[in-house]
Design a protein around this motif. Structure first.
Motif, short mmCIF file in Angstrom:
data_model
loop_
_atom_site.label_atom_id
_atom_site.label_comp_id
_atom_site.label_asym_id
_atom_site.label_seq_id
_atom_site.Cartn_x
_atom_site.Cartn_y
_atom_site.Cartn_z
N VAL A 1 -3.01 2.08 7.73
CA VAL A 1 -3.48 1.06 8.68
C VAL A 1 -5.00 1.04 8.77
N GLN A 2 -5.59 2.19 9.03
CA GLN A 2 -7.03 2.22 9.31
C GLN A 2 -7.89 2.15 8.07
N ARG A 3 -7.43 2.73 6.96
CA ARG A 3 -8.21 2.69 5.73
C ARG A 3 -7.91 1.45 4.90
N ASP A 4 -6.60 1.14 4.80
CA ASP A 4 -6.18 0.07 3.88
C ASP A 4 -5.85 -1.24 4.57
N GLY A 5 -5.82 -1.27 5.91
CA GLY A 5 -5.62 -2.52 6.63
C GLY A 5 -4.19 -3.01 6.69
N ALA A 6 -3.21 -2.10 6.64
CA ALA A 6 -1.80 -2.51 6.70
C ALA A 6 -1.45 -3.08 8.07
N LEU A 7 -0.68 -4.14 8.06
CA LEU A 7 -0.17 -4.74 9.29
C LEU A 7 1.19 -4.14 9.63
N VAL B 1 0.88 -1.17 0.00
CA VAL B 1 0.00 0.00 0.00
C VAL B 1 0.92 1.22 0.00
N PHE B 2 1.04 1.89 -1.13
CA PHE B 2 1.96 3.01 -1.26
C PHE B 2 1.28 4.31 -0.82
N ILE B 3 1.92 5.01 0.10
CA ILE B 3 1.43 6.28 0.61
C ILE B 3 2.53 7.31 0.44
N THR B 4 2.28 8.38 -0.31
CA THR B 4 3.25 9.45 -0.43
C THR B 4 2.96 10.53 0.60
N TYR B 5 4.04 11.17 1.08
CA TYR B 5 3.88 12.23 2.07
C TYR B 5 5.03 13.22 1.91
N ALA B 6 4.94 14.34 2.63
CA ALA B 6 5.86 15.46 2.41
C ALA B 6 7.15 15.37 3.20
N GLY B 7 7.33 14.29 3.97
CA GLY B 7 8.59 14.14 4.71
C GLY B 7 8.60 14.79 6.07
N THR B 8 7.45 15.22 6.57
CA THR B 8 7.36 15.83 7.89
C THR B 8 6.67 14.87 8.87
N PRO B 9 6.90 15.03 10.17
CA PRO B 9 6.28 14.10 11.13
C PRO B 9 4.76 14.04 11.05
N ASP B 10 4.10 15.20 10.90
CA ASP B 10 2.64 15.18 10.87
C ASP B 10 2.10 14.49 9.63
N THR B 11 2.74 14.74 8.47
CA THR B 11 2.26 14.07 7.25
C THR B 11 2.59 12.58 7.27
N ALA B 12 3.68 12.21 7.95
CA ALA B 12 4.02 10.79 8.09
C ALA B 12 2.99 10.06 8.94
N VAL B 13 2.63 10.65 10.06
CA VAL B 13 1.63 10.03 10.94
C VAL B 13 0.28 9.94 10.23
N ASP B 14 -0.08 10.99 9.51
CA ASP B 14 -1.33 10.96 8.75
C ASP B 14 -1.32 9.84 7.71
N GLY B 15 -0.19 9.70 6.99
CA GLY B 15 -0.08 8.65 5.99
C GLY B 15 -0.12 7.26 6.61
#
Length: 400
Positions: free
Chosen positions: A94-100, A75-89
């Motif tokens: 996990v919650q939307r796509d079911g990643a373990l 499940v590929f998630i792109t983000y801006a490299g900041t802590p808040d965007t990382a946590v959001d991604g």
């Protein structure tokens, strides 16, 4: 028979239920791996090689039967490299796509926030980017594992390599965030313990385009050696700009820490010649799995050589699959217990996930940049250090 509205609604509900049931059944047969990829800033250029490594690892593991009888799915998630965007991604993965599992491009500035979120997400993370010691030290976490090397392992390799070298003074230039400052501090302690002195210690903000002032400052009365911790596109800028002034030639030795990595070496070219660089992996490293990995990567990606971060990423997914197989389960607690203390043969060589802090013991390679047979800058292996040679003791501040 004429279909009434109620009949139509019942049919639609039944059809939707069937689709959901089929989707749930499919989900139960797959194990999702959330891959966080930085898509902006100086590290964005590394995203493609991480994606390629993840896809290759999952394709090959699935072709061999998957893990615990299930297929892996990225499940590929792109983000801006900041802590808040990382946590959001990570939360979306996990919650939307079911990643373990979570993995991917997580820097030392980002990973502490991700590590702190793992328990509430009920997910596991296998790090392949961040090197800062506290992640498996005072900031260790039962759900966080690191497949790549940490700063202390790199310093131990560098220290062993330098102990018989006649370099008695050092300058340092590093990126101005946690990983750069941590590496600079450790390198100072290392060389001072070997009887050398430290001269200039300079820090450059991430995203620096013009290193002119730093180059001038270093070039004025330089020490004998230079230690460089600059990353990504910033590293290309520094290498090319220093070549105009012959900065590196003023030093008897230049050592890089994640400075001359394979993704940037072609752009640096001759500007990186003679630099020494520790890496977790280089093509040509001995080992059957290493040879097979390089061959498969080149065949899959039109002759492209894999970077050390690609090998780290591939090995991380190997460790995930091995832990799931050992647990014979996708239950997070069971897989976590199986991952802790896990030993496995990987593309990096023998790897062991230390139980006490979840740091993986694995090899490190010291290389020098030379002209290859084709006239292009290339890595020449100077020494391969085993995991047991470079592992630092467990930090007593780590409390799982």
């Amino acid at each position: 028979m004429r279909m009434t509205t109620s009949h139509w609604l019942m049919g639609a509900v039944t059809g939707a239920a069937a689709v959901l049931a089929a989707s749930a059944a499919l989900a139960e047969d797959t194990i999702k791996i959330g891959a966080l990829l930085i898509d902006s800033g100086p590290l964005a250029g590394l995203k493609e090689s991480q994606t390629k490594a993840i896809n290759l690892a999952i394709e090959q593991i699935n072709a061999a039967g998957g893990a615990a009888g299930k297929k892996l799915e990225p499940v590929f998630i792109t983000y801006a490299g900041t802590p808040d965007t990382a946590v959001d991604g990570a939360t979306r993965a996990v919650q939307r796509d079911g990643a373990l599992f979570l993995t991917g491009m997580d820097t030392s500035a980002v990973s502490p926030a991700l590590s702190a979120k793992l328990a509430s997400l009920n997910a596991l993370m296998v790090e392949v980017f961040a090197q800062a010691d506290p992640l498996t030290g005072k900031g260790c976490n039962p759900n966080y594992f690191r497949a790549n090397v940490n700063d202390s392992m790199l310093m131990n390799a560098v220290g062993d390599f330098l102990k018989d070298k006649p370099i008695k003074s050092w300058d340092i230039i590093a990126v101005d965030y946690s990983s750069g400052r941590d590496a600079a501090q450790k390198f100072q302690a290392l060389v001072k313990s070997q009887g050398a002195t430290v001269g200039k210690v300079l820090f450059a903000p991430s995203g620096t385009a013009d290193f002119g002032a730093k180059i001038s400052e270093l070039g004025a009365n330089p020490s004998e050696g230079l230690y460089v911790t600059i990353f990504g596109s910033d590293a290309i800028n520094l290498a090319k700009q220093q070549a105009q002034f012959g900065l590196f030639a003023k030093y008897k030795m230049v050592i890089g820490n994640s400075f001359v990595i394979p993704q940037v070496l072609p752009a640096m070219g001759d500007a990186a010649l003679d630099v020494y660089q520790t890496l977790g992996f280089v093509p040509g490293e001995p080992g059957a799995q290493a040879d097979a990995f390089v061959k498969a990567y080149k065949e899959r990606y039109n002759g492209e050589q894999p970077a050390y971060t690609s090998a780290d990423q591939y090995a991380a997914i190997q460790l995930m699959a091995a832990a799931i197989n050992k647990a014979n389960s996708t239950d997070v607690a069971a897989v976590r217990a199986a991952m802790s203390g896990l030993t496995a043969d990987t593309v990096l060589g023998p790897a062991e996930v230390r139980t006490a802090d979840h740091q993986t013991a694995r090899p490190i390679v010291m290389n020098q940049i030379v002209k290859g047979p084709d006239g292009k800058a290339a890595y020449e292996i100077k020494r391969v250090f085993t995991g047991s040679e470079v592992m630092a003791p467990v930090d007593p501040a780590c409390k799982m």
